[in-house]
Each structure stands twice: as C-alpha cells, then as structure tokens.
Enzyme design. Sequence first.
Site, mmCIF file in Angstrom:
data_model
loop_
_atom_site.group_PDB
_atom_site.id
_atom_site.type_symbol
_atom_site.label_atom_id
_atom_site.label_comp_id
_atom_site.label_asym_id
_atom_site.label_seq_id
_atom_site.Cartn_x
_atom_site.Cartn_y
_atom_site.Cartn_z
ATOM 1 N N HIS A 131 46.811 47.202 46.111
ATOM 2 C CA HIS A 131 46.278 45.851 46.001
ATOM 3 C C HIS A 131 45.897 45.324 47.378
ATOM 4 O O HIS A 131 46.405 45.801 48.398
ATOM 5 C CB HIS A 131 47.306 44.916 45.347
ATOM 6 C CG HIS A 131 47.331 45.029 43.854
ATOM 7 N ND1 HIS A 131 46.271 44.670 43.075
ATOM 8 C CD2 HIS A 131 48.276 45.476 43.002
ATOM 9 C CE1 HIS A 131 46.566 44.874 41.799
ATOM 10 N NE2 HIS A 131 47.780 45.367 41.731
ATOM 11 N N LYS B 213 50.135 31.921 38.714
ATOM 12 C CA LYS B 213 48.956 31.170 39.179
ATOM 13 C C LYS B 213 48.478 30.206 38.107
ATOM 14 O O LYS B 213 47.979 29.122 38.402
ATOM 15 C CB LYS B 213 47.838 32.142 39.570
ATOM 16 C CG LYS B 213 46.599 31.467 40.153
ATOM 17 C CD LYS B 213 45.671 32.473 40.783
ATOM 18 C CE LYS B 213 44.945 33.294 39.761
ATOM 19 N NZ LYS B 213 43.880 32.539 39.057
#
Length: 970
Positions: A172, A619
């Site tokens: 990532h 998020k």
Amino acid sequence: MATKPKTQTPARSAPVRSDKPAEKRTAKTGADKDAPLKEDIRLLGRLLGEVLRHQEGDTVFEVVETIRQTAVRFRRESDAKAGAELDKLLKKLTRDQTNSVVRAFSYFSHLANIAEDQHHNRRRRAHLLAGSAPQPGSVAYALSRLDNAGVSGNTVRNFLSESLISPVLTAHPTEVQRKSILDAEREIARLLALRDQPLTPKELRDNTELLRARIATLWQTRMLRYTKLTVADEIENALSYYRITFLRELPALYDDIEEEIHAQFPSRLRTKTSARTTPAELPPFVQMGSWIGGDRDGNPNVNAGTMQRALQRQSTTIFDFYLDEVHALGAELSISTLMVDASAELLALADASPDNSNHRADEPYRRALIGVYARLAATARHLGVVNILRQEVGAAAHYAGPEECIAELQVLVDSLNANHGGALVKPRLAVLKRSIEIFGFHLATLDMRQSSDVHERVLGELFASAQVEPSYAGLSEEKKIVLLLAELAKPRLLYSPYLTYSDETNSELTILRTAREIRQRYGARAIRNYIISHTETASDLLEVLLLQKETGLLHADAKDPSKLVELELMVIPLFETIPDLRCAADIMEQWLSFPQVTPLIDRQGKLQEVMLGYSDSNKDGGFLTSNWELYKSENRLVELFNRAGVKLRLFHGRGGTVGRGGGPSYQAILAQPPGTVNGQIRLTEQGEIIASKFSNPEIGRRNLELLVAATLEASLMPETTDAKETRKLAEFERVMGDLSDRAYQAYRNLVYETPGFTDYFFAATPIAEIAELNIGSRPASRKSTRRIEDLRAIPWGFSWGQCRLLFPGWYGFGSAVSEWLQEGGSKESAKKLATLRAMYKEWPFFAALLSNMDMVLSKTDLAVASRYAGLVADRKLRNAIFGRIVGEHDRTSQLLGSITGNKDRLAGNPLLARSIKNRFAYLDPLNHLQVELIKRHRSTAASGKKVEERVQRGIHLTINGIAAGLRNTG
C-alpha cells in the site's frame, strides 16, 4: 551530495558510551533493565554524529547538534524560549543544510527503532534465561490458560489440525522504505545484537567500526525513490521478508509449538526404536498469503502479467531455498551403510538417483538427496525458474506436486529414525520437510481482488453482446439475481471468441483464465480466494460465480450441467463502509440460501470466508462507530453461520494505524466477539508495518507466535454462561450502541457536513505531497477528485499522522461520552461513569478500544498540529475547524482519563510512554521543517514558477523520518 571538509575535532555534546561487553555494562546498571537500550541508542547516536561530521563537515554537525539540544530542551523541559529558538534556527537553514538536518533526524529515528527491537529481543531472552513464567502472547501462556480451564491436549491438537491462521502481506502507498535502506538497517541490527555476546576488546572495537561503516553506508544511500514504485518492485520487496524471516522462522515456530503442546499435554507418540516420547507433528495451519500482484482494486497496474510474475518470483524464491537446503543436507548426511543399516525404501530411493559415483556407493542418504535435488531442479525449471546456480548431477523427472517431494523426504526420516539416526532428523531434514508442507511450490497464496462495479460492467457487456439482456446494470436487484441464477444453470457461455469486447472486459476475463492456469501449474493453494470490494448486494457475489463459469473455474455436473459441483476460487465479500457492515449478515443469509451455492460451500468443507474492512469503515464513520459496527457485524455473522451449519472464517482487513484497525494483534484478536475466531482467521499486514514486524527474524517469530497464541485463547477458552454476566454484557453493548450513534454524528458532521473541511484537510496535511511520493504502485485516490469519499483510507490516515493529529484514531469519542454523561443530571452522570469504568475493566472489546486510543493520543501533539493548521490560508476556516478538533481532543483526553483512572497517557505501558516521549524531541525538528518546506513548495507552485526539486525532496525526506519516528502510521 558533495562531501564537506573533514576534521578530527571531538564531537561536542555527542553522547559517549564506552565499548564494554554487554554483560559488564548490564551488570553495572543494576536494576535498570532498560539501561542497555539507552546505551545502544547513545552508541548509535554517537556514531551517527561522527558520520555526519565526517561526511558533511563541522558546520553542518554543529548546526544539527544545536538543533538537537534545543529541541530536547523545548520538549523535555517545556522551555517556551527554546521553542522560539528552535523555530528561528530552522528558518535560518540553507537549502543544503535543511536536507542534511532532515536526514540526520530521520536516521536517528530509524536507528532508535533498531535499538528498541533489539531490546525487545534482549528482554525476552532475559525472561527465558531467568525461567520466568510464560508471558501473555506466548504459546506457552496460552496453553497454560487452556489447561487450567480444563481444555484437553487432544482438543488442542484436533483444533489445530482444522485451523487456518494466515497473515496476508499487502502493498500500500505508505511503504516509505527502500529495500536498500532496509538491507543496511538489518545489518546494523545484526551487529548491535552481537554486542550482547561476550566479545574481546578487539572484537568489540571491530564491531563498532563495522557499525560506523554501516551507518556511513546509510548516509551515502539515497533514502527516497526517484522513480515510481512498480508492482514488480513491490513483489521483490515482499519476497525479501521471506528470505529474512518466514522461510526459517515459520518452520521453527512449528517446532516450538509442538514442544510446548507436548510439555503441557504429553502425547504418547514414540519413535520405532525408543521409548522416548516425541512431540506429535502438527499440520501446516499457519500459511502465508499475499495480495501483491493480485489486488487490482483501483490499481490499473495489476493484471494477468503481474499475477504470473508474482507466482514465478514466489516459486523462484522457495525453490532457491529448497535447493540450498537439500545441498547442505547432502553434505551433512554422510552416513555409510558400512557403519549403520538403511531401510529398503531408502536404498531404492538412492538407486533411483542419477548419482553413480563409486565414491558414494556406501552413502545412500547422499545419493538419495542428489536425486531429490535433481527432481527439485527439474521441477523448478518446469515452473519457469531460471538461473539455478548449482547444476544437478544428472537428469531426473520433475515432481508432479510437493506431496511427492514430501513423501521422498519422509523415506529419509523413517530410515534415520529406524537406524539410530533420529538425532539427525531435526536439525535440517525435518525443517526442510516442514517447509515444503507450509510453502509448497508456490510460497504464498495469492489473493485476487476487484471492485464489484467492474464485475457489473464486464457482465453487462457480456449479456448485451450475447443478446441476453441489453441493460444489466439497470435491472433491480431481484431481477439481477433471477438472471444470474438462470445463466449459471445453462451449459453454454456468454463469451464468444468471434465478438469484439472492451479492453476492460478482455483484461478481466484474461486475469481469471490466468488464475486457472496458475492453479494448474503451481497447485490449488497458489490462488484460491477471490475478494469482492464494495460488496453491497448478493448479486455482487453471484456475478463472480458467473465470471468463474465463463473462464473454466466453476464446474458443473457432467450429467446435469445445471448442477454446480465445484468452485475453484472461494467467492469472498468485502464489507467496508458502515452501511455495508450493517447489511453484511443479510447479504450472507441470502447467499447461503441459494440452492446453487450450497453444494459449492459443501465442497469448501462447509466453510465460507467473509472479509471486513477497517480502513474505509473508519473513514466513513469514525473510530468508535467503525469498531462498534465491526463488532456487531461479526456477532450477527456468527449467529447466522451457526444456524446454517457453516463454519465462518473472518478476514480482517487491518492496517497499521489504530484508525485503520491497527494496534497490538494479540489484544485485537482476544477482543473479538465470542465465536468469531474459532481457529479460522486471516488478517492483512500492510505497508511499513511489514517492515516493523518482520524485518528482524526474532521480532518476526514473536509476531507470528502472537497470532497463534491469540487464536488458541480466543477460540478455545470456555465462554461464560452465567446469566448475570450475560445481562451485564447486554447492558454494555446497549451503552456502546448509544455512544456509537453519538460519535458517528459528531464525526460525520465535521468531516462530511462542515463546509470547507475538505479544503482544510488538503491544506493542513501533506496529503498532496504524499501523493507525489514514489511509495506505491497504487494511486492515492480512486478517482481524480478531492472528495474525501474518493480518497483511499490509507493516505487519509497517513496524512493525519504526519501532522501529528492522528485524527482518525480518536475523534468523536469525547463528544459521544460527554453528551451521554450529561443526560439525566449529576447523580445519573456518576452512575453512567461507573458503568463505563466497569466496561473498561470487564469487557475486553472496550478495554482494547480505549488502550488503542490511549496510544494514539500519546502520539498526538496539538502544538505541532497547530503549525500545520497555519498552512490554511483562510483564517476563519482554520480557526473554526482546528478549534473544533482541539476541543474534541481535550474532551476525549479528559474523559479517557476519567474512565481508566489514569491521567497520564500510557500509564499501563511505561516503556512505550518513555519511548514516545524520547522520540518527540527528534520528531519536532522534522515536523517544523516539513511545514516550512511545504510553505515554500506551495508558494512556488502557486506563483507558476518551476518547483525546486531540492525542496520537494526535503518534504519527502521529512515524511520518511516522521513515519519512522511514529512507527505505526500507515
């Protein structure tokens, strides 16, 4: 970087440590168990200072040392005057000096990490030498708990025979370390560890010189990548951890676990020639997984070619290891039949070898191993491995699969055990055999992942081209299901080789066909999972079934093609957002009810995997709500699967930060709802957390052991059935639900409903600069927008860490608890606070939640964050949003202390508290400089002038240094 004039002036104020053998300096410190850590940090700091002076000259060294002393005074003595001095010093730096200062403080963070890892190993060894009681997180501790709870040894052994524990490495865009830097740091770690051994004065001096040389290598090595990281680079980076840690430490861990089980629950397994009992051999229940090369969700650089490359490189890595081990084993097993007998099976294996040398006529083990080597080499070439360095003696047939090789090695094991050679099995032969059982010929299972909307588009095109349905995407969910089930029952395909399809459709179908070829080539374990991002409906799962049918991965009954009998890739939904988590159980209930799906799940061993996303749910809904919705979703899934008689395996998509499901893995697994682990668990290891956990073999082994220990405890410890405890848990869950609703409102109101918040985020964090870094093959955002919804959760969390707010790990908690306590008057408030304290003491889920939040708050620094807020040009917007964040931080900190009874952060973990406090003095200059460099960079860009590469590089260096200093930041 040009080399500055060298001088021999002694380093002013540089920490000095005499070079003494470890046992002498440890004894001198008496009861201070952390003294060796302090000495190691002083040593590395001194050597870094010497390298800095030698490489950059007196002037730069003096600047760095003055900044260091001022930063320490400002941080540790709360000297406001020192803060002003520090700011002034940093603003006066030239561009060359700026980069040197950034590099110096960044490398200090890296070196401190190495020293801390070594100290963890040192303390663990000290406990073992002292014969201390097993520590929480060890398998010995877990087995002792189980034994005390009345769990039998047979139960443990049977449990492990059906378990799967799988760490899954993912790439990532927060992996900020270059492999060259990691290699140099590993050598520094090795040299530092040697100093704990008895060394002569000369050996100690030599060691110090080698450490200085390695630190000089670091200084002269480029810290950043100047070109974009490719998927191929990510594959190679991941494979380096296999060579360092997994290939040797994982088989060794199995030996340790077998011995611990045997010690706690003695088995009756005996060798053929001895009454001595030996540990029963465990099946390969810990297996490695990978997303690197197969995860194409939002990454256009992943395709059929990257999948093939991933498996080819994985296979090369494991065959290199096997061939080296077989060669070494051949040198070791010089056993002669003139001295001892060998089994008939072993002699037959030796006779089948291509080795006909008269010199080894009486050495059947060597001849047999030469044959094994030849067959492994032939297998490696058959699977595409090139450049085998050591040529085999002669030609041999390749193995059809790893089972054939294991069977031949078992012949050697049995012969040795039967002929007084049992002691020769364990050192290498047993490890090699175990390695092949664990890693096969594929090394790690490569997962495939794609977004549900891509599947919908591909099938939409196939349906339209085949004139079955002109507008599949426009159908209702009910009509989609009817169409998909009908199509699954038909023997013909939608795809036609005579029609033209879009690039996306061709690519997706080619990827699935390639998966089938990979399974045929490397074995079924090479690829066996297909993960669907953004699973929102049951049709999302059926679509992947149909795509597998189109590419030969879904098999029907030969006599009745309408009956599906075998699925090669398990279809795994990924529930990521808050709404998705709330619908997860309903979707899975529908999935399990499809008559076409039932036989497929039966062939999977009545097991179905479900993946839960921590990053996007955070998020989407904030820290508290994300954790609570995950908890509720898991409970509902367990209840559903128990009713259906299907075993549930949860795949936890955890990241490095607490805001992305991070935190200590041991506590996280133990905090899972009852029944959710049950011997089946997969979890992601992401970004720079892979380096943190697995770049040191001992630390890596410990982290793998933690997973096993936690899985044993979470799965086998008896649950309480006490009615009073059940009612208490129900009350705790009711309270948590109320708090979650309030926290969700507070978080959503700020992040998604406050005008200008997106502008604040892009201005007050280095998100734009992070997106420019060459630290991952995947884009930072799913779409080319500035919407928070489209931003990937990883750079979202990483950005908040850089500006020292770590916002996703705590925001919303203070508001939720404060509102809840204020309802009902002071008497009711005191009663509610008592409930929260009871939840903290008695409920592992809530305790882990607060512990993680405590750690995040300990790394949060509002004074530093305020400097980043100053990057927001709109003063009214800046004051409004930063003011709200500060208010929430104060509420959260105060209420956390009220619940736990600890006013100071990390009161229960003083070692971590000291570590963080000591690091802050070295992080402050990096944060201050990052803000100053961002100002220059953005000002230049806004004026239309050419962006200065040196400034941009300086920003990226600070990102690297801050990430290293905070460690779990991405």
